[in-house]
Write a protein that holds these residues in place. Sequence first.
Motif, PDB file in Angstrom:
ATOM      1  N   PHE A 634      15.653   4.559   3.659  1.00  9.15           N
ATOM      2  CA  PHE A 634      16.878   4.457   4.460  1.00  9.15           C
ATOM      3  C   PHE A 634      17.468   2.966   4.533  1.00  9.15           C
ATOM      4  CE2 PHE A 634      15.110   8.411   6.781  1.00  9.15           C
ATOM      5  CZ  PHE A 634      15.766   9.222   6.171  1.00  9.15           C
ATOM      6  N   SER A 635      18.715   2.686   4.070  1.00  3.17           N
ATOM      7  CA  SER A 635      19.265   1.501   3.988  1.00  3.17           C
ATOM      8  C   SER A 635      19.336   0.832   5.407  1.00  3.17           C
ATOM      9  CB  SER A 635      20.862   1.684   3.603  1.00  3.17           C
ATOM     10  OG  SER A 635      21.456   0.419   3.154  1.00  3.17           O
ATOM     11  N   PRO A 636      18.969  -0.265   5.172  1.00  7.47           N
ATOM     12  CA  PRO A 636      18.961  -1.371   3.987  1.00  7.47           C
ATOM     13  C   PRO A 636      17.615  -1.354   3.613  1.00  7.47           C
ATOM     14  CG  PRO A 636      18.924  -2.845   5.894  1.00  7.47           C
ATOM     15  CD  PRO A 636      19.024  -1.362   6.559  1.00  7.47           C
ATOM     16  N   SER A 637      16.527  -0.713   4.015  1.00  4.15           N
ATOM     17  CA  SER A 637      15.160  -0.716   3.466  1.00  4.15           C
ATOM     18  C   SER A 637      15.072  -0.183   2.039  1.00  4.15           C
ATOM     19  CB  SER A 637      14.328  -0.007   4.573  1.00  4.15           C
ATOM     20  OG  SER A 637      14.251   1.288   4.259  1.00  4.15           O
ATOM     21  N   THR A 638      14.121  -0.567   1.295  1.00  2.44           N
ATOM     22  CA  THR A 638      13.735  -0.060  -0.028  1.00  2.44           C
ATOM     23  C   THR A 638      12.243   0.231  -0.030  1.00  2.44           C
ATOM     24  OG1 THR A 638      13.387  -2.405  -0.784  1.00  2.44           O
ATOM     25  CG2 THR A 638      15.692  -1.614  -0.963  1.00  2.44           C
ATOM     26  N   VAL A 639      12.192   0.715  -1.123  1.00  2.58           N
ATOM     27  CA  VAL A 639      10.546   1.315  -1.350  1.00  2.58           C
ATOM     28  C   VAL A 639      10.291   0.548  -2.693  1.00  2.58           C
ATOM     29  CG1 VAL A 639      10.663   3.079   0.060  1.00  2.58           C
ATOM     30  CG2 VAL A 639      11.251   3.365  -2.354  1.00  2.58           C
ATOM     31  N   LYS A 640       8.981   0.244  -2.812  1.00  2.39           N
ATOM     32  CA  LYS A 640       8.374  -0.256  -4.171  1.00  2.39           C
ATOM     33  C   LYS A 640       6.711   0.036  -4.138  1.00  2.39           C
ATOM     34  CE  LYS A 640       7.224  -5.087  -2.106  1.00  2.39           C
ATOM     35  NZ  LYS A 640       7.404  -6.406  -2.324  1.00  2.39           N
ATOM     36  N   PRO A 641       6.265   0.092  -5.360  1.00  2.00           N
ATOM     37  CA  PRO A 641       4.904   0.287  -5.452  1.00  2.00           C
ATOM     38  C   PRO A 641       4.127  -0.671  -5.037  1.00  2.00           C
ATOM     39  CG  PRO A 641       5.783   0.063  -7.711  1.00  2.00           C
ATOM     40  CD  PRO A 641       6.850   0.104  -6.897  1.00  2.00           C
ATOM     41  N   ASP A 642       2.772  -0.303  -4.480  1.00  2.00           N
ATOM     42  CA  ASP A 642       1.681  -1.465  -3.969  1.00  2.00           C
ATOM     43  C   ASP A 642       0.557  -1.119  -4.685  1.00  2.00           C
ATOM     44  OD1 ASP A 642      -0.185  -3.050  -2.642  1.00  2.00           O
ATOM     45  OD2 ASP A 642       1.425  -3.230  -0.950  1.00  2.00           O
ATOM     46  N   THR A 643       0.073  -1.999  -5.589  1.00  2.00           N
ATOM     47  CA  THR A 643      -1.245  -1.600  -6.315  1.00  2.00           C
ATOM     48  C   THR A 643      -2.399  -2.563  -5.678  1.00  2.00           C
ATOM     49  OG1 THR A 643      -0.583  -3.459  -7.900  1.00  2.00           O
ATOM     50  CG2 THR A 643       0.119  -1.008  -8.294  1.00  2.00           C
ATOM     51  N   THR A 644      -2.062  -2.980  -4.638  1.00  2.00           N
ATOM     52  CA  THR A 644      -3.173  -3.965  -4.032  1.00  2.00           C
ATOM     53  C   THR A 644      -3.612  -3.386  -2.783  1.00  2.00           C
ATOM     54  OG1 THR A 644      -1.575  -5.272  -2.780  1.00  2.00           O
ATOM     55  CG2 THR A 644      -2.338  -6.176  -4.917  1.00  2.00           C
ATOM     56  N   THR A 645      -2.855  -2.543  -2.098  1.00  2.00           N
ATOM     57  CA  THR A 645      -3.547  -1.815  -0.689  1.00  2.00           C
ATOM     58  C   THR A 645      -3.019  -0.188  -0.818  1.00  2.00           C
ATOM     59  OG1 THR A 645      -2.893  -3.859   0.645  1.00  2.00           O
ATOM     60  CG2 THR A 645      -3.238  -1.978   1.623  1.00  2.00           C
ATOM     61  N   PHE A 646      -3.840   0.462  -1.160  1.00  2.00           N
ATOM     62  CA  PHE A 646      -3.650   1.652  -1.414  1.00  2.00           C
ATOM     63  C   PHE A 646      -4.819   2.661  -0.582  1.00  2.00           C
ATOM     64  CE2 PHE A 646      -5.418  -0.145  -4.959  1.00  2.00           C
ATOM     65  CZ  PHE A 646      -6.497   0.561  -5.351  1.00  2.00           C
ATOM     66  N   HIS A 647      -4.816   3.784  -0.440  1.00  2.00           N
ATOM     67  CA  HIS A 647      -5.524   4.659   0.442  1.00  2.00           C
ATOM     68  C   HIS A 647      -6.331   5.344  -0.561  1.00  2.00           C
ATOM     69  CE1 HIS A 647      -7.092   8.574   1.732  1.00  2.00           C
ATOM     70  NE2 HIS A 647      -7.409   7.744   2.768  1.00  2.00           N
ATOM     71  N   ALA A 648      -5.990   5.922  -1.790  1.00  2.00           N
ATOM     72  CA  ALA A 648      -6.820   6.436  -3.030  1.00  2.00           C
ATOM     73  C   ALA A 648      -6.013   6.530  -4.125  1.00  2.00           C
ATOM     74  CB  ALA A 648      -6.967   8.041  -2.360  1.00  2.00           C
ATOM     75  N   GLY A 649      -6.852   6.387  -5.189  1.00  2.00           N
ATOM     76  CA  GLY A 649      -6.225   6.454  -6.646  1.00  2.00           C
ATOM     77  C   GLY A 649      -6.069   4.742  -6.754  1.00  2.00           C
ATOM     78  N   GLN A 650      -4.649   4.543  -7.313  1.00  2.00           N
ATOM     79  CA  GLN A 650      -4.466   3.217  -7.729  1.00  2.00           C
ATOM     80  C   GLN A 650      -3.083   2.600  -6.988  1.00  2.00           C
ATOM     81  OE1 GLN A 650      -6.608   1.322  -9.635  1.00  2.00           O
ATOM     82  NE2 GLN A 650      -7.881   3.378  -9.429  1.00  2.00           N
ATOM     83  N   VAL A 651      -2.355   3.431  -6.347  1.00  2.00           N
ATOM     84  CA  VAL A 651      -1.071   2.818  -5.900  1.00  2.00           C
ATOM     85  C   VAL A 651      -0.710   3.707  -4.618  1.00  2.00           C
ATOM     86  CG1 VAL A 651       1.302   2.787  -6.736  1.00  2.00           C
ATOM     87  CG2 VAL A 651      -0.299   3.064  -8.475  1.00  2.00           C
ATOM     88  N   ALA A 652      -0.050   2.847  -3.715  1.00  2.00           N
ATOM     89  CA  ALA A 652       0.660   3.397  -2.590  1.00  2.00           C
ATOM     90  C   ALA A 652       2.201   3.024  -2.635  1.00  2.00           C
ATOM     91  CB  ALA A 652       0.231   2.860  -1.369  1.00  2.00           C
ATOM     92  N   VAL A 653       3.027   3.584  -1.818  1.00  5.03           N
ATOM     93  CA  VAL A 653       4.450   3.278  -1.604  1.00  5.03           C
ATOM     94  C   VAL A 653       4.511   2.264  -0.104  1.00  5.03           C
ATOM     95  CG1 VAL A 653       6.768   4.324  -0.887  1.00  5.03           C
ATOM     96  CG2 VAL A 653       5.004   5.441  -2.483  1.00  5.03           C
ATOM     97  N   ARG A 654       5.178   1.183  -0.608  1.00  3.10           N
ATOM     98  CA  ARG A 654       5.421   0.360   0.397  1.00  3.10           C
ATOM     99  C   ARG A 654       6.808   0.348   1.104  1.00  3.10           C
ATOM    100  NH1 ARG A 654       3.586  -5.213   2.565  1.00  3.10           N
ATOM    101  NH2 ARG A 654       1.709  -4.843   1.472  1.00  3.10           N
ATOM    102  N   SER A 655       7.316   0.532   2.018  1.00  2.00           N
ATOM    103  CA  SER A 655       8.527   0.294   2.565  1.00  2.00           C
ATOM    104  C   SER A 655       8.841  -0.847   2.922  1.00  2.00           C
ATOM    105  CB  SER A 655       8.851   1.354   3.726  1.00  2.00           C
ATOM    106  OG  SER A 655      10.107   1.456   4.389  1.00  2.00           O
ATOM    107  N   THR A 656       9.915  -1.547   2.408  1.00  2.00           N
ATOM    108  CA  THR A 656      10.046  -3.152   2.884  1.00  2.00           C
ATOM    109  C   THR A 656      11.405  -3.290   3.178  1.00  2.00           C
ATOM    110  OG1 THR A 656       9.742  -5.358   2.057  1.00  2.00           O
ATOM    111  CG2 THR A 656      10.820  -3.893   0.668  1.00  2.00           C
ATOM    112  N   GLY A 657      11.649  -4.678   3.819  1.00  2.00           N
ATOM    113  CA  GLY A 657      13.117  -4.865   4.115  1.00  2.00           C
ATOM    114  C   GLY A 657      13.507  -3.909   5.406  1.00  2.00           C
ATOM    115  N   ARG A 658      12.753  -3.320   6.309  1.00  2.00           N
ATOM    116  CA  ARG A 658      13.048  -2.675   7.625  1.00  2.00           C
ATOM    117  C   ARG A 658      13.831  -3.566   8.543  1.00  2.00           C
ATOM    118  NH1 ARG A 658       8.422  -0.423   9.876  1.00  2.00           N
ATOM    119  NH2 ARG A 658       9.477   1.169  10.708  1.00  2.00           N
TER     120      ARG A 658
END
Length: 767
Positions: A634-658
């Motif tokens: 939700f603007s102005p926040s955006t999302v991006k992949p995070d490959t260093t901090t994840f729960h399972a697998g190799q990737v999580a979604v990071r919500s940034t700019g909140r």
Amino acid sequence: MRHFGLPKKTGVCVATLLLAAFTVQFAPTAARAADPVQILPADPLPAFTQTKGSPAPQTQIVPVTGSSDFSRALQITTTAAPTSAGLDGEYEYALGAGTVASVKTDDAAVMTFWARSVTPAAGQDAGYATAVFERDGGSFKKSATAPLRFTSTWTKFSYPFRIAEDYAPGEAHFQFWLGYGAQTFQIAGVSVTDWGQGTPAGYPTISYAGRDADASWRAAADARIDQYRKGGLTVKVVDAAGHPVPGATVKADMQDHAFGFGTAVDAATMMANTADGQKYRQAVTNGDFNRVTFGNNLKWNHWENTTERATVTLPALKWVREQGLDFRGHNLIWPSWGNMPADVQGLAGDRTALRSRIDTHITDEASALTGQVDTWDVVNEPYSEHNVQDIMGPDEINRWYNLARQADPKAKLVLNDYDLLEDNGWDKRHQDYITGLVTRIKNGGYPLQGLGLESHFTGLQPTPPQDVYDLLNRYAALGLPLEATEFDIPTTDQQLQADYTRDFMTILFSQPDVTAISTFGIWEKNIWNPLAALYNADWSLKPNGQVWHDLVTRQWWTNASGTTDSAGAYTTRGFLGDYVVTVTANGATEKVHVDLATNAGRTVTVVADGTPSDDTELLGNADAEKGSVGWYGFSPSTVKPDTTTFHAGQVAVRSTGRTAEWQGPAQGVQVANGQRYTSDAWVRLAGGGVSSTTAQIKIKLSYTDGTSESVPLASGTVTTGGWTHLASAGAVPLSFGKTLDHAEWWVSTAAGTNDLLIDDASLKNGA
């Protein structure tokens, strides 16, 4: 339970230890290589000269009339009660006779005697003692242990067992523990015979009352199972206008039990990157179990092994939770010196330091695992393990429950102990101790929420099912839910093992206050006693394992189907648990999840509007393995992949700019008016702001008139220290009287604008 170790009092009761009084059976007569050899003196009664306790037990040989089996008896009198309320009080007074012949490990043996009570201890309805065959001194390694109950009528007790180790003449003894209060009883016809190696012809086998297929308890148990473990499920099918749809096809397919069926595992063995590790994981997740306990990995010594914790325990716990399995924590404190870190005993002379060391541990472990442990064995085996209580006082246990509740506000807090159902139901001293302890804790207002009944049956005395039921009712009167936490019955008689597994599970499933049955391990190559396993070393299923599988996944399982009547309704009756209901009508199929939680039943309405739906994932890229594809902020926040901090697998979604708490990761979703939904996600705060806050999963409904509303689906405390699993408590209904323009699934926080991490999310149709 002792780190996948031996049940109390059993020593090495090899699993061919079989049942005693009234139920010993003899094989058809056949020639033997040699007659059994008496290993006590030829005249055993005068040989009972080994005494323990002060004042010592008194004995005299007295004449007996009216019996063709014996003409004299040894009368035994104790004149004092034990000073300890625990296990050590049972053997505070004892009387024994030494052996005069040598025996070898695994020799088949039989101990036989008659007994009757002359004067029971004050307040008791019968005489009580324990018969033991063990090493005389040193380790006191036991070959057989059998609690006894005898009335004023002469009763014969006969126990086939296996010799635990080599004994030279005089190195073993047959003993009676007498720490049950002042009483007088008599024994006669005493013998301990050695039948040699193997299973000689005529060697007695065992059974138990109520084993027969037509035993009277079975019909009553089946009726209770139907009453308490099933509920009615009515599915009403309507069209988009709310009109009933007759003739719709309905299927109700069970997915999981409401009742707990569990097992203990060894975390390292289960998670090993080997063929056996893979087989182990498959066995745990094949539908036989919906809960898991670590046999050792959460015990205090193991928890403070930080390498084991980081590389074995926590990764295995993460895997268990990812499989959707409940988790039992075993245990926070096992209060004897040998079951705690070595430094704790050194604090015995400093009450303040001892209390601080224990309190810190309970708080540390319970708080570190908050949200990951559904049930804690807060205190384990206080009857036998009471070094701490001896110093701090018996009410110190109460404080441990308060500490556990403060550290983990959500987990169910249980007291766990053994010999509450076992031993033919005759370990009354132990039973009385636990009922008294539970009553004191509850009456004090402390947060004790369940009683764990270990249920390790040695094979020497399988308690008859009806007697198990009567004991369950006694404990249920304490007002706590009951669990069988460590059930097994080690024996080489696999038919006996399978039959008793069937009957024990059935009688417990029929008692409405029992919430779960767990076995203490499954695999022959990694279990406290290989004979207790459900699986052989090659992962083939043993007969007792087949019984478990058939009951859990077939006999106590529901798959039903039919068509709706003229009122658009279909009704069936099924075992309590989670279901997927599939409705086919108007050329389309609808699937919804239904929680049939209580025997009060459930009625659900399914809207068959001609548009297909199913129970597949309604979120796109829900596991984030495609990065931020399908996700937005939700603007102005955006999302991006995070490959260093994840729960399972190799990737999580990071919500940034909140810049506000309501901003978070979101997805557009398709939802329907009148439909229910279940949702969950793993959520974590990044650093740089608040360290802890409440997060919510919501559905935002935006209408064509420009208004909107948000419906909460799940909430929970999230932190910067680790992942939190947010999950809806049930299926949440969406109901709106306006025309929907679009809907969005998203996560927000109550405070802070830290970056927000989301992984392994889900949104599904429910009911």
